[in-house]
Scaffold this active site. Structure first.
Site, short mmCIF file in Angstrom:
data_model
loop_
_atom_site.label_atom_id
_atom_site.label_comp_id
_atom_site.label_asym_id
_atom_site.label_seq_id
_atom_site.Cartn_x
_atom_site.Cartn_y
_atom_site.Cartn_z
N LYS A 13 0.86 -1.11 -0.17
CA LYS A 13 0.08 0.11 -0.08
C LYS A 13 0.75 1.19 -0.24
O LYS A 13 0.76 2.17 -0.76
CB LYS A 13 -0.91 0.00 1.20
N ARG A 127 11.67 -6.43 5.11
CA ARG A 127 11.46 -5.03 4.70
C ARG A 127 12.27 -4.08 5.70
O ARG A 127 12.14 -4.19 7.10
CB ARG A 127 9.85 -4.68 4.75
#
Ligand code: AMP
Length: 215
Positions: A13, A127
């Protein structure tokens, strides 16, 4: 343009929001970023939010709805907004509908980026983001040129506290229990669009852009 970006943690997102911002001049409102900023600034709200974030839980609705309502009341949101990570509960979705209805508008599209859970786990565990400019990298799929250093600003890269394995599991569970049901909410409103997020971010953005250009 009143747009919502939905999808589980790690769906991409934030990456899509960055790309959307470059092509469409609307403010990007990420509740996760707002909470992280409040935590970094050591505000009372940040201290409260941190307890929930570190546990992989949602910050209570009254707090979250309050900060989004305040943000949407700012002038730059008059022509629209791109919400990222909000709404995450039915109460939040209802509160958002009320805010936009007061302006005689409605949420135009809820873009749901879907990705299989095994891929999400892989993405979240690798990440890292820049502690200065917030750019996001993935040590497996989109590594920076120099390990630990941001390509864009030279800042230090770090893993988010809530991307640690145990927290990720509770975030995914919370997503399934509290946020996934919202997909039906937007489906009923006929503004849900599903997008395959298990592709290169540029490929995903081609679809996103085509959808937004039609609005
Ligand atoms: P995110 O960066 O969107 O994954 O959000 C990070 C964390 O911030 C979440 O795990 C929650 O603890 C909190 N948070 C962000 N958005 C919301 C929301 N809409 N409702 C409740 N908590 C939220």
């Amino acid at each position: 343009m009143n747009i919502i970006l939905m999808g589980p943690p790690g769906a991409g997102k934030g990456t899509q929001a960055e790309l959307i911002k470059k092509s469409f001049p609307i403010p990007h409102i990420s509740t996760g970023d707002m909470f992280r900023e409040a935590v970094a600034n050591g505000t009372a709200m940040g201290k409260e939010a941190k307890k929930y974030m570190d546990a992989g839980q949602l910050v209570p609705d009254e707090v979250t709805i309050g900060i989004v309502e305040d943000r949407l009341a700012q002038d730059d949101c008059e022509k629209g907004f791109l919400l990222d990570g909000f709404p995450r509960t039915t109460l939040q979705a209802q509160a958002l509908d009320k805010v936009v209805a007061k302006r005689g508008k409605s949420v135009e599209v809820a873009l749901n980026i879907f990705v299989p859970e095994d891929i999400l786990l892989l993405r979240l565990s690798s990440r890292v983001s820049c502690t200065t400019c917030k750019a996001v990298y993935n040590t497996k799929f989109s590594a920076p040129a120099t390990a630990g250093i941001c390509d864009q600003c030279g800042g230090k890269l770090a893993q988010r506290n809530d991307d640690k394995e145990e927290t990720v599991k509770s975030r995914l569970k919370v997503y399934q229990e509290q946020t996934q049901p919202l997909l039906d909410y937007y489906e009923e409103q006929k503004n849900l669009i599903n997008i395959d997020g298990n592709r290169d971010s540029a490929e995903v953005f081609k679809d996103v852009k085509a959808i937004l250009e039609k609005l």
